[in-house]
Design a protein around this motif. Structure first.
Motif, short mmCIF file in Angstrom:
data_model
loop_
_atom_site.label_atom_id
_atom_site.label_comp_id
_atom_site.label_asym_id
_atom_site.label_seq_id
_atom_site.Cartn_x
_atom_site.Cartn_y
_atom_site.Cartn_z
N MET A 175 0.83 -1.20 0.00
CA MET A 175 0.00 0.00 0.00
C MET A 175 0.86 1.25 0.00
O MET A 175 0.53 2.25 -0.64
CB MET A 175 -0.94 -0.01 1.20
N ASP A 176 1.99 1.22 0.73
CA ASP A 176 2.93 2.35 0.69
C ASP A 176 3.43 2.58 -0.72
O ASP A 176 3.55 3.72 -1.19
CB ASP A 176 4.13 2.08 1.61
N LEU A 177 3.74 1.49 -1.42
CA LEU A 177 4.28 1.61 -2.78
C LEU A 177 3.21 2.10 -3.75
O LEU A 177 3.52 2.84 -4.69
CB LEU A 177 4.85 0.26 -3.23
N LEU A 180 3.35 5.69 -3.44
CA LEU A 180 4.52 6.24 -4.11
C LEU A 180 4.26 6.46 -5.59
O LEU A 180 4.67 7.45 -6.17
CB LEU A 180 5.72 5.30 -3.95
N VAL A 181 3.59 5.48 -6.21
CA VAL A 181 3.37 5.58 -7.66
C VAL A 181 2.08 6.33 -7.98
O VAL A 181 1.69 6.45 -9.14
CB VAL A 181 3.36 4.18 -8.32
N GLU A 182 1.41 6.80 -6.92
CA GLU A 182 0.21 7.64 -7.07
C GLU A 182 -0.89 6.94 -7.85
O GLU A 182 -1.51 7.49 -8.76
CB GLU A 182 0.58 8.97 -7.75
N VAL A 183 -1.11 5.66 -7.46
CA VAL A 183 -2.17 4.87 -8.07
C VAL A 183 -3.20 4.55 -7.01
O VAL A 183 -2.84 4.12 -5.90
CB VAL A 183 -1.62 3.56 -8.68
N TYR A 189 -5.15 -4.91 -7.46
CA TYR A 189 -4.02 -4.13 -7.94
C TYR A 189 -2.86 -4.13 -6.96
O TYR A 189 -1.70 -4.00 -7.37
CB TYR A 189 -4.42 -2.68 -8.23
N GLU A 190 -3.14 -4.28 -5.68
CA GLU A 190 -2.07 -4.26 -4.68
C GLU A 190 -1.01 -5.29 -5.01
O GLU A 190 0.19 -5.03 -4.90
CB GLU A 190 -2.66 -4.51 -3.29
#
Length: 235
Positions: A175-177, A180-183, A189-190
């Protein structure tokens, strides 16, 4: 920034939560060690306030377990006054300790001081270099090189790499990542983050099966394992 408080005294937890939230921190809490470990794995906090004496697991044991997986700052709360016992906590990886009874304001100041020290270790935003120049990232030019050769990354791969590389050693959940990628996360999708990580490894790692930079932290997520070459931004 998220802070996890683990202490078996509800009043202490409530008071610290109130003072920390007043300073703008997000706070999660647990009243015993096992619950605390589960909470850390779920929430991936940025800072841990840990009571040394808990009813099920000792603070020392929790500190040891956390340090095997993460470098997050740890402030220990202790009623123990013996110097040897306090030193043991520091040797296990705690960054500082506060002796009970304590002032909540002092704890807040200790947290802020430790975080300032911790974030001084962040790598600069414009030019990043790791492992004696094996991996370099020029964020101004959006250029990534491995052993001097420029590689082509997708926008998502670039955001993953630079976001993690600015915080070496920090564990990022999926979820942090995604953040980061603003998705925006949606069902399924996770886990797609794993696909992007796999593709990124193929491009930046000499041996993707034994990664040097993009490290899996089992049950928690990923972290950047490269050692920074430069302590400050290039002039």
């Amino acid at each position: 920034m998220k802070i996890c408080v683990i202490d078996d005294e509800p009043l202490i937890v409530e008071v610290l939560k109130a003072y920390l939230e007043r300073e703008g921190y997000e706070v999660c809490s647990a009243l015993n060690g096992r619950e605390g470990l589960s909470l850390i794995e779920k929430e991936i906090p940025d800072f841990l306030i840990l009571d040394l004496m808990l009813p099920d697991l000792s603070g020392e044991e929790i500190c040891r377990i956390v340090r095997e997986k993460s470098e997050i700052p740890i402030l220990m709360l202790t009623a123990k006054t013996a110097e040897e016992e306090r030193i043991q906590g520091l040797l296990l990886g705690a960054d500082d300790y506060v002796t009970k009874p304590f002032s909540p304001r002092e704890v807040v100041v200790r947290v802020q001081t430790i975080l300032r020290r911790f974030h001084k270790g962040e790598v600069p935003r414009d030019l990043l270099s790791f492992e004696q120049g094996i991996l370099t990232i020029d964020d101004h030019k959006k250029e990534v090189k491995v052993e001097g050769k420029e590689i082509s990354l997708t926008p998502i791969e670039y955001k993953l790499l630079t976001g993690m590389a600015r915080h070496p050693g920090r564990v990022f959940s999926r979820m942090d990542l995604l953040a980061l990628v603003e998705v925006d996360p949606y069902e399924g999708y996770e886990r797609n983050i794993d696909v992007h990580i796999k593709n990124l490894r193929k491009k930046v790692e000499k041996d993707p099966r034994r990664p040097r930079f993009i490290i899996t932290v089992f049950g928690m997520g990923y972290k950047f394992g490269g050692k920074p070459d430069v302590p400050h931004a290039a002039q």
